[in-house]
Design a protein around this motif. Sequence first.
Motif, PDB file in Angstrom:
ATOM      1  N   TYR A  28     -14.971 -14.974 -30.237  1.00  0.00           N
ATOM      2  CA  TYR A  28     -15.056 -13.863 -29.290  1.00  0.00           C
ATOM      3  C   TYR A  28     -15.242 -14.328 -27.853  1.00  0.00           C
ATOM      4  CZ  TYR A  28     -15.292 -11.048 -33.447  1.00  0.00           C
ATOM      5  OH  TYR A  28     -14.990 -10.454 -34.647  1.00  0.00           O
ATOM      6  N   ALA A  29     -14.906 -15.574 -27.569  1.00  0.00           N
ATOM      7  CA  ALA A  29     -15.052 -16.111 -26.213  1.00  0.00           C
ATOM      8  C   ALA A  29     -14.216 -15.329 -25.205  1.00  0.00           C
ATOM      9  CB  ALA A  29     -14.681 -17.591 -26.185  1.00  0.00           C
ATOM     10  N   VAL A  30     -13.043 -14.879 -25.588  1.00  0.00           N
ATOM     11  CA  VAL A  30     -12.205 -14.084 -24.685  1.00  0.00           C
ATOM     12  C   VAL A  30     -12.912 -12.773 -24.339  1.00  0.00           C
ATOM     13  CG1 VAL A  30     -10.035 -12.798 -24.497  1.00  0.00           C
ATOM     14  CG2 VAL A  30     -10.040 -15.104 -25.447  1.00  0.00           C
ATOM     15  N   GLY A  31     -13.590 -12.180 -25.318  1.00  0.00           N
ATOM     16  CA  GLY A  31     -14.352 -10.964 -25.061  1.00  0.00           C
ATOM     17  C   GLY A  31     -15.474 -11.197 -24.075  1.00  0.00           C
ATOM     18  N   VAL A  32     -16.152 -12.341 -24.190  1.00  0.00           N
ATOM     19  CA  VAL A  32     -17.219 -12.676 -23.232  1.00  0.00           C
ATOM     20  C   VAL A  32     -16.634 -12.724 -21.830  1.00  0.00           C
ATOM     21  CG1 VAL A  32     -18.844 -14.449 -22.468  1.00  0.00           C
ATOM     22  CG2 VAL A  32     -18.612 -13.951 -24.903  1.00  0.00           C
ATOM     23  N   PHE A  49     -26.124 -14.169 -16.330  1.00  0.00           N
ATOM     24  CA  PHE A  49     -25.601 -14.014 -17.686  1.00  0.00           C
ATOM     25  C   PHE A  49     -26.178 -15.095 -18.587  1.00  0.00           C
ATOM     26  CE2 PHE A  49     -22.159 -12.214 -15.086  1.00  0.00           C
ATOM     27  CZ  PHE A  49     -21.974 -10.991 -15.709  1.00  0.00           C
ATOM     28  N   PHE A  50     -26.639 -14.666 -19.748  1.00  0.00           N
ATOM     29  CA  PHE A  50     -27.062 -15.574 -20.804  1.00  0.00           C
ATOM     30  C   PHE A  50     -26.138 -15.301 -21.985  1.00  0.00           C
ATOM     31  CE2 PHE A  50     -30.887 -14.677 -18.361  1.00  0.00           C
ATOM     32  CZ  PHE A  50     -31.439 -15.945 -18.160  1.00  0.00           C
ATOM     33  N   VAL A  51     -25.380 -16.291 -22.403  1.00  0.00           N
ATOM     34  CA  VAL A  51     -24.483 -16.134 -23.543  1.00  0.00           C
ATOM     35  C   VAL A  51     -25.128 -16.842 -24.731  1.00  0.00           C
ATOM     36  CG1 VAL A  51     -22.177 -16.537 -24.476  1.00  0.00           C
ATOM     37  CG2 VAL A  51     -22.473 -16.063 -22.021  1.00  0.00           C
ATOM     38  N   MET A  61     -16.623 -22.547 -23.244  1.00  0.00           N
ATOM     39  CA  MET A  61     -17.594 -22.320 -22.178  1.00  0.00           C
ATOM     40  C   MET A  61     -16.948 -22.523 -20.806  1.00  0.00           C
ATOM     41  SD  MET A  61     -21.017 -24.166 -23.565  1.00  0.00           S
ATOM     42  CE  MET A  61     -21.545 -24.012 -25.257  1.00  0.00           C
ATOM     43  N   ARG A  62     -16.179 -23.567 -20.683  1.00  0.00           N
ATOM     44  CA  ARG A  62     -15.499 -23.837 -19.407  1.00  0.00           C
ATOM     45  C   ARG A  62     -14.478 -22.760 -19.071  1.00  0.00           C
ATOM     46  NH1 ARG A  62     -15.054 -30.233 -20.523  1.00  0.00           N
ATOM     47  NH2 ARG A  62     -17.074 -30.779 -19.636  1.00  0.00           N
ATOM     48  N   ARG A  63     -13.764 -22.291 -20.075  1.00  0.00           N
ATOM     49  CA  ARG A  63     -12.767 -21.228 -19.834  1.00  0.00           C
ATOM     50  C   ARG A  63     -13.433 -19.932 -19.375  1.00  0.00           C
ATOM     51  NH1 ARG A  63      -9.169 -22.278 -25.188  1.00  0.00           N
ATOM     52  NH2 ARG A  63      -8.222 -24.210 -24.475  1.00  0.00           N
ATOM     53  N   ILE A  64     -14.564 -19.603 -19.980  1.00  0.00           N
ATOM     54  CA  ILE A  64     -15.291 -18.396 -19.564  1.00  0.00           C
ATOM     55  C   ILE A  64     -15.710 -18.535 -18.104  1.00  0.00           C
ATOM     56  CG2 ILE A  64     -17.427 -17.073 -19.875  1.00  0.00           C
ATOM     57  CD1 ILE A  64     -17.164 -17.813 -22.927  1.00  0.00           C
ATOM     58  N   ARG A  65     -16.272 -19.692 -17.771  1.00  0.00           N
ATOM     59  CA  ARG A  65     -16.707 -19.925 -16.401  1.00  0.00           C
ATOM     60  C   ARG A  65     -15.520 -19.898 -15.436  1.00  0.00           C
ATOM     61  NH1 ARG A  65     -18.937 -25.514 -15.141  1.00  0.00           N
ATOM     62  NH2 ARG A  65     -17.556 -25.696 -13.399  1.00  0.00           N
ATOM     63  N   LYS A  66     -14.444 -20.576 -15.798  1.00  0.00           N
ATOM     64  CA  LYS A  66     -13.265 -20.650 -14.922  1.00  0.00           C
ATOM     65  C   LYS A  66     -12.607 -19.285 -14.739  1.00  0.00           C
ATOM     66  CE  LYS A  66      -8.977 -23.148 -14.196  1.00  0.00           C
ATOM     67  NZ  LYS A  66      -8.032 -24.126 -14.721  1.00  0.00           N
ATOM     68  N   SER A  67     -12.581 -18.477 -15.776  1.00  0.00           N
ATOM     69  CA  SER A  67     -11.912 -17.170 -15.680  1.00  0.00           C
ATOM     70  C   SER A  67     -12.637 -16.217 -14.726  1.00  0.00           C
ATOM     71  CB  SER A  67     -11.772 -16.531 -17.063  1.00  0.00           C
ATOM     72  OG  SER A  67     -13.036 -16.181 -17.571  1.00  0.00           O
ATOM     73  N   ASN A  68     -13.872 -16.553 -14.377  1.00  0.00           N
ATOM     74  CA  ASN A  68     -14.632 -15.712 -13.449  1.00  0.00           C
ATOM     75  C   ASN A  68     -15.000 -16.462 -12.171  1.00  0.00           C
ATOM     76  OD1 ASN A  68     -15.086 -13.082 -14.924  1.00  0.00           O
ATOM     77  ND2 ASN A  68     -15.650 -14.576 -16.477  1.00  0.00           N
ATOM     78  N   SER A  69     -14.320 -17.564 -11.910  1.00  0.00           N
ATOM     79  CA  SER A  69     -14.674 -18.424 -10.777  1.00  0.00           C
ATOM     80  C   SER A  69     -14.397 -17.799  -9.414  1.00  0.00           C
ATOM     81  CB  SER A  69     -13.950 -19.769 -10.900  1.00  0.00           C
ATOM     82  OG  SER A  69     -12.555 -19.590 -10.829  1.00  0.00           O
TER      83      SER A  69
END
Length: 160
Positions: A28-32, A49-51, A61-69
């Motif tokens: 569910y990383a894409v959902g995060v 945010f605490f995941v 984790m890096r993709r989540i961070r990068k997608s909101n950079s």
Amino acid sequence: MIHALSARKKKSSDSEAIPVILASDDNYAVGVATTVYSILKKTRATIHFFVLHNGMSISHMRRIRKSNSMFRNFILEFVDVRPCLLERFPNVDYYGVVAFARYFIPDLFPRLQKVIYTDVDVIFNGDIREYYDIGMDGYGVAASLDEIGADPEMPYSYIY
């Protein structure tokens, strides 16, 4: 245990930031990423945010961070809940440990007086500060009704 990969995008004390907690695994990383994006898109306040996860991969984790950079108003931390929850739920198969993590938010974050917990399939259409600022005097929990597809004439128990 808080994972070393965190992103501090804006200098802010934890007392100023709105704490938002999500729970996920690699599935569910894409959902995060999507839920985080929807919150940041509509909110000016700093969000911490605490995941909560059960061994999410570094690449997710890096993709989540990068997608909101493109946003600067957030702090992002990944908290591996396996050490504290596996001993309490040793035989969890179908849902996995991360599904139970929300019940231990007070134990995991004892210094936080108030948090927002959200599922990772939620899109926020407004400023999350409005929810955070709701008075909670005398109440331990506040929740919202999931009304997607709900017929106002049909009792909630019939919604699948």
